[in-house]
Scaffold this motif. Sequence first.
Motif, PDB file in Angstrom:
ATOM      1  N   GLN A 123      -4.632   2.651 -10.708  1.00  0.00           N
ATOM      2  CA  GLN A 123      -4.059   3.874 -10.139  1.00  0.00           C
ATOM      3  C   GLN A 123      -4.999   5.060 -10.289  1.00  0.00           C
ATOM      4  O   GLN A 123      -4.978   5.976  -9.460  1.00  0.00           O
ATOM      5  CB  GLN A 123      -2.697   4.173 -10.768  1.00  0.00           C
ATOM      6  N   VAL A 124      -5.817   5.085 -11.333  1.00  0.00           N
ATOM      7  CA  VAL A 124      -6.814   6.153 -11.439  1.00  0.00           C
ATOM      8  C   VAL A 124      -7.759   6.093 -10.244  1.00  0.00           C
ATOM      9  O   VAL A 124      -8.111   7.121  -9.645  1.00  0.00           O
ATOM     10  CB  VAL A 124      -7.587   6.039 -12.766  1.00  0.00           C
ATOM     11  N   LEU A 125      -8.168   4.872  -9.856  1.00  0.00           N
ATOM     12  CA  LEU A 125      -9.035   4.721  -8.688  1.00  0.00           C
ATOM     13  C   LEU A 125      -8.292   5.086  -7.402  1.00  0.00           C
ATOM     14  O   LEU A 125      -8.844   5.770  -6.527  1.00  0.00           O
ATOM     15  CB  LEU A 125      -9.550   3.285  -8.610  1.00  0.00           C
ATOM     16  N   CYS A 126      -7.041   4.633  -7.279  1.00  0.00           N
ATOM     17  CA  CYS A 126      -6.259   4.946  -6.073  1.00  0.00           C
ATOM     18  C   CYS A 126      -6.023   6.447  -5.927  1.00  0.00           C
ATOM     19  O   CYS A 126      -6.157   7.010  -4.830  1.00  0.00           O
ATOM     20  CB  CYS A 126      -4.916   4.213  -6.113  1.00  0.00           C
ATOM     21  N   ARG A 127      -5.669   7.096  -7.030  1.00  0.00           N
ATOM     22  CA  ARG A 127      -5.434   8.544  -6.968  1.00  0.00           C
ATOM     23  C   ARG A 127      -6.712   9.280  -6.597  1.00  0.00           C
ATOM     24  O   ARG A 127      -6.679  10.297  -5.886  1.00  0.00           O
ATOM     25  CB  ARG A 127      -4.909   9.042  -8.308  1.00  0.00           C
ATOM     26  N   ALA A 146       0.828  -1.206   0.000  1.00  0.00           N
ATOM     27  CA  ALA A 146       0.000   0.000   0.000  1.00  0.00           C
ATOM     28  C   ALA A 146       0.859   1.251   0.000  1.00  0.00           C
ATOM     29  O   ALA A 146       0.508   2.263  -0.631  1.00  0.00           O
ATOM     30  CB  ALA A 146      -0.929  -0.009   1.203  1.00  0.00           C
ATOM     31  N   ALA A 147       2.008   1.205   0.656  1.00  0.00           N
ATOM     32  CA  ALA A 147       2.871   2.386   0.724  1.00  0.00           C
ATOM     33  C   ALA A 147       3.353   2.803  -0.660  1.00  0.00           C
ATOM     34  O   ALA A 147       3.493   4.001  -0.938  1.00  0.00           O
ATOM     35  CB  ALA A 147       4.070   2.108   1.638  1.00  0.00           C
ATOM     36  N   ALA A 148       3.610   1.844  -1.541  1.00  0.00           N
ATOM     37  CA  ALA A 148       4.053   2.176  -2.899  1.00  0.00           C
ATOM     38  C   ALA A 148       2.943   2.850  -3.681  1.00  0.00           C
ATOM     39  O   ALA A 148       3.176   3.810  -4.434  1.00  0.00           O
ATOM     40  CB  ALA A 148       4.528   0.908  -3.613  1.00  0.00           C
ATOM     41  N   LEU A 149       1.718   2.361  -3.521  1.00  0.00           N
ATOM     42  CA  LEU A 149       0.580   2.963  -4.209  1.00  0.00           C
ATOM     43  C   LEU A 149       0.349   4.393  -3.730  1.00  0.00           C
ATOM     44  O   LEU A 149       0.099   5.307  -4.530  1.00  0.00           O
ATOM     45  CB  LEU A 149      -0.674   2.117  -3.982  1.00  0.00           C
ATOM     46  N   ARG A 150       0.445   4.576  -2.407  1.00  0.00           N
ATOM     47  CA  ARG A 150       0.255   5.930  -1.868  1.00  0.00           C
ATOM     48  C   ARG A 150       1.372   6.870  -2.319  1.00  0.00           C
ATOM     49  O   ARG A 150       1.115   8.027  -2.684  1.00  0.00           O
ATOM     50  CB  ARG A 150       0.192   5.872  -0.336  1.00  0.00           C
ATOM     51  N   ALA A 151       2.611   6.379  -2.316  1.00  0.00           N
ATOM     52  CA  ALA A 151       3.737   7.225  -2.743  1.00  0.00           C
ATOM     53  C   ALA A 151       3.590   7.624  -4.197  1.00  0.00           C
ATOM     54  O   ALA A 151       3.842   8.779  -4.574  1.00  0.00           O
ATOM     55  CB  ALA A 151       5.055   6.483  -2.527  1.00  0.00           C
ATOM     56  N   SER A 152       3.164   6.687  -5.032  1.00  0.00           N
ATOM     57  CA  SER A 152       2.981   6.982  -6.457  1.00  0.00           C
ATOM     58  C   SER A 152       1.885   8.018  -6.667  1.00  0.00           C
ATOM     59  O   SER A 152       2.049   8.981  -7.426  1.00  0.00           O
ATOM     60  CB  SER A 152       2.643   5.688  -7.208  1.00  0.00           C
ATOM     61  N   GLY A 153       0.748   7.820  -5.989  1.00  0.00           N
ATOM     62  CA  GLY A 153      -0.364   8.757  -6.161  1.00  0.00           C
ATOM     63  C   GLY A 153      -0.021  10.156  -5.695  1.00  0.00           C
ATOM     64  O   GLY A 153      -0.344  11.150  -6.370  1.00  0.00           O
ATOM     65  N   ARG A 154       0.632  10.267  -4.563  1.00  0.00           N
ATOM     66  CA  ARG A 154       0.984  11.596  -4.047  1.00  0.00           C
ATOM     67  C   ARG A 154       2.022  12.286  -4.922  1.00  0.00           C
ATOM     68  O   ARG A 154       1.939  13.503  -5.169  1.00  0.00           O
ATOM     69  CB  ARG A 154       1.482  11.459  -2.614  1.00  0.00           C
ATOM     70  N   ALA A 155       2.998  11.531  -5.402  1.00  0.00           N
ATOM     71  CA  ALA A 155       4.011  12.125  -6.274  1.00  0.00           C
ATOM     72  C   ALA A 155       3.403  12.567  -7.598  1.00  0.00           C
ATOM     73  O   ALA A 155       3.801  13.589  -8.176  1.00  0.00           O
ATOM     74  CB  ALA A 155       5.143  11.128  -6.516  1.00  0.00           C
ATOM     75  N   THR A 156       2.431  11.798  -8.085  1.00  0.00           N
ATOM     76  CA  THR A 156       1.743  12.186  -9.319  1.00  0.00           C
ATOM     77  C   THR A 156       1.012  13.507  -9.146  1.00  0.00           C
ATOM     78  O   THR A 156       1.131  14.427  -9.966  1.00  0.00           O
ATOM     79  CB  THR A 156       0.765  11.078  -9.747  1.00  0.00           C
ATOM     80  N   HIS A 157       0.237  13.625  -8.083  1.00  0.00           N
ATOM     81  CA  HIS A 157      -0.498  14.874  -7.856  1.00  0.00           C
ATOM     82  C   HIS A 157       0.456  16.054  -7.650  1.00  0.00           C
ATOM     83  O   HIS A 157       0.197  17.168  -8.138  1.00  0.00           O
ATOM     84  CB  HIS A 157      -1.419  14.721  -6.640  1.00  0.00           C
ATOM     85  N   GLU A 158       1.552  15.808  -6.973  1.00  0.00           N
ATOM     86  CA  GLU A 158       2.541  16.870  -6.777  1.00  0.00           C
ATOM     87  C   GLU A 158       3.091  17.350  -8.119  1.00  0.00           C
ATOM     88  O   GLU A 158       3.225  18.559  -8.358  1.00  0.00           O
ATOM     89  CB  GLU A 158       3.683  16.353  -5.898  1.00  0.00           C
ATOM     90  N   ARG A 159       3.394  16.409  -9.018  1.00  0.00           N
ATOM     91  CA  ARG A 159       3.941  16.789 -10.322  1.00  0.00           C
ATOM     92  C   ARG A 159       2.912  17.516 -11.187  1.00  0.00           C
ATOM     93  O   ARG A 159       3.254  18.435 -11.951  1.00  0.00           O
ATOM     94  CB  ARG A 159       4.437  15.531 -11.043  1.00  0.00           C
ATOM     95  N   LEU A 160       1.647  17.117 -11.070  1.00  0.00           N
ATOM     96  CA  LEU A 160       0.626  17.673 -11.958  1.00  0.00           C
ATOM     97  C   LEU A 160       0.042  18.999 -11.466  1.00  0.00           C
ATOM     98  O   LEU A 160      -0.712  19.633 -12.198  1.00  0.00           O
ATOM     99  CB  LEU A 160      -0.517  16.663 -12.149  1.00  0.00           C
TER     100      LEU A 160
END
Length: 385
Positions: free
Chosen positions: A121-125, A88-102
Motif C-alpha cells: 500500500q505504501v507503493l500504491c499510495r 484494483a478498485a479496493a486499492l484505489r479506494a483505500s489509498g484515496r481515503a488514506t490521503h483524505e484522512r491524513l
Amino acid sequence: MSRAVASDNVARHLTLVPAPEDPRALLDPLRACLAGNAPLAVLPAGPPATVASARAALRPGEPLEEGADLVVVTSGSTGGGRGVLLPAAALRASGRATHERLGGPGAWLLALPVSAIAGLQVLCRSLLAGTEPTVLRRDEPLSAAVDRMPPGRRYASLVPTQLRRFLAGEPDALRALDAVLVGGAATDPALLARARAEGAPVVTTYGMTETAGGCVYDGVPLAGVSVRADERGISVAGPVLALGYRGEPSATAEAFGDGWFHTRDSGALVDGVLTVSGRLDDVVVTGGVNVAPQAVEGVLREHPAVADAVVFGRPDEEWGQRVVAAVVPAPGADPLLAQLRPWVADRLGVAAAPRELHRIAAVPTLHTGKPDRRGVAAAVTGDAR
C-alpha cells in the motif's frame, strides 16, 4: 454470481514476482495492476518453506477469480497463509481515503516488506499521489532516509517494533514526518503515549489484507468504511473489501457472504470509535476467565526488565489453559516469574498473570512484520499446535 467465482470470459492468470531487492522495481507492475490490466502477486522473501507456502496459496497455475487484480498472502498468524483477492478498485479506494484522512497526498517512506499489504500500500499510495517512495535501506538510520524524502507532506507506515526502536534512537526523525501510521499488530498504550509525548505524529491503524490494509485510523473508519462490533467480533464493509480467498469458495462465503468481512477480532464500538481487544482465536481461557494475550504483552513490556514479550496459552489440568510468557530480557536484566506475575496481576488481575516464563533472544516475525506467536510457542514449548 458469487464474489470470487471464475469468469466465463478468457481466463486470466497471475504474474508472480519475487520481492525485489529494490522495491521500486514493483512500481510499473503495480501501476498496471491498479489500472486493472495485469493481475499481480509478490512472493515473500525468506526461507524456501515460506516461499513454497506462499506459492501454494497463490495457485499460479489456476485461472484467476473474476475481478481480482492483486493477490496478497496473509501472514498465517492463526494458521496457514491464504491468498486474498483484491480488486484494483479496493486499492484505489483505500489509498484515496488514506490521503483524505491524513490531509492530502504526499511522499511515502517504505520501511515494510512489499510482500505484505502494508508495504504494497505504501507503493500504491505513492503511485496514486504521483510521488516516488523513499526506501529505508537495511541498517540505514531513519533520519538519513527522511532527509532523502522530497519536500511537502511526508508519511511513513511502521509496525510497533519499529516505532519502539525509532522512538528510542531517533525521535527527531519521527517528528519530521507529517504522519506515522502504526499497525500490523497491537500497539501498547504506553508506547503510544510515549510517542505522542515526544511529538511523533502517530496514527494507529486497524485493518488487514482483506480490507486492503488499514481502514480504521485512530479508532475512526475511513470514508466509505462501515464497522460494527458484537459478540461475534468486528465486521467491516465498504469499498476497500477484498473479493475473497484464492481457490477457497467456502471460506470466502463464510467470511464475506453477507457483504461484510468478519474479522475474527474482538472489540467494542463506542460513539463511533472502535477499540480492538485482540484475536478471538488468541484468547486464553484460564479458570473460566478470558485473557487477551496482547494486553498481557503490553503490560510486560512496561516492566524495566523486559524488552519485548509474546504471550500464549497452553493446556493446563487445573486451569484449562495457563498463561505463558516468552520475554526478551532488557540489556543486563534477568526477569523472573516471581517478579512478573505480581506486576501483571496488579494491572490486569490475577488470571492474566503468567504461570510459565521463557526467555528468548528476540521475537521472530512473520513476512508481514507481525510477531510469530505460534512460532514462539512451538520453539519454547515444543508444541507445534
